[in-house]
Write a protein that holds these residues in place. Sequence first.
Motif, PDB file in Angstrom:
ATOM      1  N   MET A   1       0.836  -1.195   0.000  1.00  0.00           N
ATOM      2  CA  MET A   1       0.000   0.000   0.000  1.00  0.00           C
ATOM      3  C   MET A   1       0.869   1.242   0.000  1.00  0.00           C
ATOM      4  N   ILE A   2       0.281   2.331  -0.442  1.00  0.00           N
ATOM      5  CA  ILE A   2       0.992   3.606  -0.470  1.00  0.00           C
ATOM      6  C   ILE A   2       0.146   4.646   0.244  1.00  0.00           C
ATOM      7  N   ALA A   3       0.819   5.520   0.969  1.00  0.00           N
ATOM      8  CA  ALA A   3       0.143   6.636   1.634  1.00  0.00           C
ATOM      9  C   ALA A   3       1.075   7.838   1.557  1.00  0.00           C
TER      10      ALA A   3
ATOM     11  N   GLY B   1     -13.317  -3.338  -5.483  1.00  0.00           N
ATOM     12  CA  GLY B   1     -13.372  -1.876  -5.439  1.00  0.00           C
ATOM     13  C   GLY B   1     -12.161  -1.253  -6.113  1.00  0.00           C
ATOM     14  N   THR B   2     -10.994  -1.798  -5.826  1.00  0.00           N
ATOM     15  CA  THR B   2      -9.756  -1.265  -6.414  1.00  0.00           C
ATOM     16  C   THR B   2      -9.665  -1.601  -7.900  1.00  0.00           C
ATOM     17  N   ALA B   3      -9.981  -2.849  -8.241  1.00  0.00           N
ATOM     18  CA  ALA B   3      -9.882  -3.255  -9.652  1.00  0.00           C
ATOM     19  C   ALA B   3     -10.732  -2.347 -10.534  1.00  0.00           C
TER      20      ALA B   3
ATOM     21  N   ALA C   1     -12.045   0.806  -9.601  1.00  0.00           N
ATOM     22  CA  ALA C   1     -11.637   2.227  -9.484  1.00  0.00           C
ATOM     23  C   ALA C   1     -10.372   2.513 -10.287  1.00  0.00           C
ATOM     24  N   GLU C   2      -9.463   1.538 -10.309  1.00  0.00           N
ATOM     25  CA  GLU C   2      -8.171   1.768 -10.970  1.00  0.00           C
ATOM     26  C   GLU C   2      -8.152   1.183 -12.387  1.00  0.00           C
ATOM     27  N   ASP C   3      -9.322   0.719 -12.851  1.00  0.00           N
ATOM     28  CA  ASP C   3      -9.448   0.212 -14.218  1.00  0.00           C
ATOM     29  C   ASP C   3      -8.356  -0.820 -14.546  1.00  0.00           C
TER      30      ASP C   3
ATOM     31  N   LEU D   1     -11.274 -10.249  -5.996  1.00  0.00           N
ATOM     32  CA  LEU D   1     -12.165 -10.780  -4.960  1.00  0.00           C
ATOM     33  C   LEU D   1     -13.474  -9.993  -4.937  1.00  0.00           C
ATOM     34  N   THR D   2     -14.591 -10.705  -4.915  1.00  0.00           N
ATOM     35  CA  THR D   2     -15.896 -10.047  -4.934  1.00  0.00           C
ATOM     36  C   THR D   2     -16.919 -10.858  -4.157  1.00  0.00           C
ATOM     37  N   ARG D   3     -17.963 -10.166  -3.701  1.00  0.00           N
ATOM     38  CA  ARG D   3     -19.127 -10.852  -3.126  1.00  0.00           C
ATOM     39  C   ARG D   3     -20.327 -10.691  -4.062  1.00  0.00           C
ATOM     40  N   SER D   4     -20.479  -9.431  -4.592  1.00  0.00           N
ATOM     41  CA  SER D   4     -21.707  -9.125  -5.335  1.00  0.00           C
ATOM     42  C   SER D   4     -21.545  -9.354  -6.841  1.00  0.00           C
ATOM     43  N   LEU D   5     -20.331  -9.615  -7.290  1.00  0.00           N
ATOM     44  CA  LEU D   5     -20.024  -9.878  -8.702  1.00  0.00           C
ATOM     45  C   LEU D   5     -20.734  -8.899  -9.645  1.00  0.00           C
TER      46      LEU D   5
ATOM     47  N   PRO E   1      -7.932  -0.753   0.752  1.00  0.00           N
ATOM     48  CA  PRO E   1      -7.917  -0.629   2.195  1.00  0.00           C
ATOM     49  C   PRO E   1      -8.964  -1.487   2.914  1.00  0.00           C
ATOM     50  N   ARG E   2     -10.181  -1.590   2.359  1.00  0.00           N
ATOM     51  CA  ARG E   2     -11.220  -2.365   3.064  1.00  0.00           C
ATOM     52  C   ARG E   2     -10.847  -3.840   3.146  1.00  0.00           C
ATOM     53  N   LEU E   3     -10.441  -4.390   2.008  1.00  0.00           N
ATOM     54  CA  LEU E   3     -10.069  -5.808   1.984  1.00  0.00           C
ATOM     55  C   LEU E   3      -8.798  -6.037   2.785  1.00  0.00           C
TER      56      LEU E   3
ATOM     57  N   GLY F   1      -7.871  -4.428   5.418  1.00  0.00           N
ATOM     58  CA  GLY F   1      -8.265  -4.443   6.827  1.00  0.00           C
ATOM     59  C   GLY F   1      -8.848  -5.791   7.221  1.00  0.00           C
ATOM     60  N   GLU F   2      -9.713  -6.299   6.354  1.00  0.00           N
ATOM     61  CA  GLU F   2     -10.380  -7.572   6.649  1.00  0.00           C
ATOM     62  C   GLU F   2      -9.360  -8.713   6.748  1.00  0.00           C
ATOM     63  N   LEU F   3      -8.449  -8.768   5.781  1.00  0.00           N
ATOM     64  CA  LEU F   3      -7.488  -9.880   5.771  1.00  0.00           C
ATOM     65  C   LEU F   3      -6.459  -9.733   6.891  1.00  0.00           C
TER      66      LEU F   3
END
Length: 250
Positions: free
Chosen positions: A38-40, A79-81, A83-85, A109-113, A181-183, A185-187
């Motif tokens: 990650m980058i910040a 979300g990242t895939a 957003a970042e095309d 990785l997805t839930r709602s596909l 970031p969300r994924l 955090g989860e992992l």
Amino acid sequence: MLSTRPPAIGDDPASLDAIWAALRPESPTAAPVIRAVMIASVDGTTTVDGRSGGLGTPTDRLVYDAMRARADLVLVGSGTAVAEDYGPAEVSPVWADRRTGPAPIILVLTRSLPDELIDLCADTDDRMQIAAAHETDPRLVGVARARGVTVHVLDPGPTGAAVRALATRLHAAEVDFEGGPRLLGELLAEGAVDDLVLSVAPEAIVGGDDSTLTPGHEHGYTRVPMRVVSAFSCPLGGLYTRWVVGEASR
Ligand SMILES: NC(=O)c1ccc[n+]([C@@H]2O[C@H](COP(=O)([O-])OP(=O)(O)OC[C@H]3O[C@@H](n4cnc5c(N)ncnc54)[C@H](OP(=O)(O)O)[C@@H]3O)[C@@H](O)[C@H]2O)c1
């Protein structure tokens, strides 16, 4: 004498060796190593205009490309895939002599596909595949497969364990986990991440992550360049840095 001035890494052969070695897993293990990146910015901003790409330096790109070149699998959240095309991974020419075989598969990785994810992965010659949560609607799995997309349905239970099991089935030794970031955090919370490579961009971004809420700036944020002049670690594993405000001289 000890020095707190961190060495600068460039793109010369010795620097490339150092970057490659720095990413090597701590100890050999039969299980896949999951290495997050990650980058910040210095103030902790993780996106500019909704994407992390606006934070990177050429050195950050070198490290990012090295991680991909080492990896057997690139794991990323939907979300990242989107957003970042994302597109299929390529091995950067800089690292091509250290990697044998084709570029790693991107596994989203997805839930709602969502449809936009299916669109992203379709027509990629299987170089972008989907890992769907166990509870994902089977009808949507069928829709994606009908478009020629490989969909791996994860085992039930904790996501981290299911992702590890899938990586093992895919014979991946090193997995490059690119967030978001969300994924992450989860992992992390599940203990499913082994390493985290953190890049700190040489700037503070005032109003960055919530730039739309900051009126009065052209882009809603202000970039303040900084450069690191001291860095040290401690026995408990912390990292301490001193930043000087202003551009680095080239
Ligand atoms: N600064 C950085 O280093 C960095 C790195 C990466 C991304 N980013 C930025 O972060 C933003 C996107 O990140 P994000 O945190 O919103 O999203 P994300 O973590 O990339 O993706 C979240 C999505 O992952 C899927 N997901 C999450 N948990 C899951 C589980 N247990 N099983 C299956 N699928 C699961 C869901 O997809 P569905 O909605 O499809 O169900 C969820 O909506 C973008 O703006 C990107 O530019 C920054």
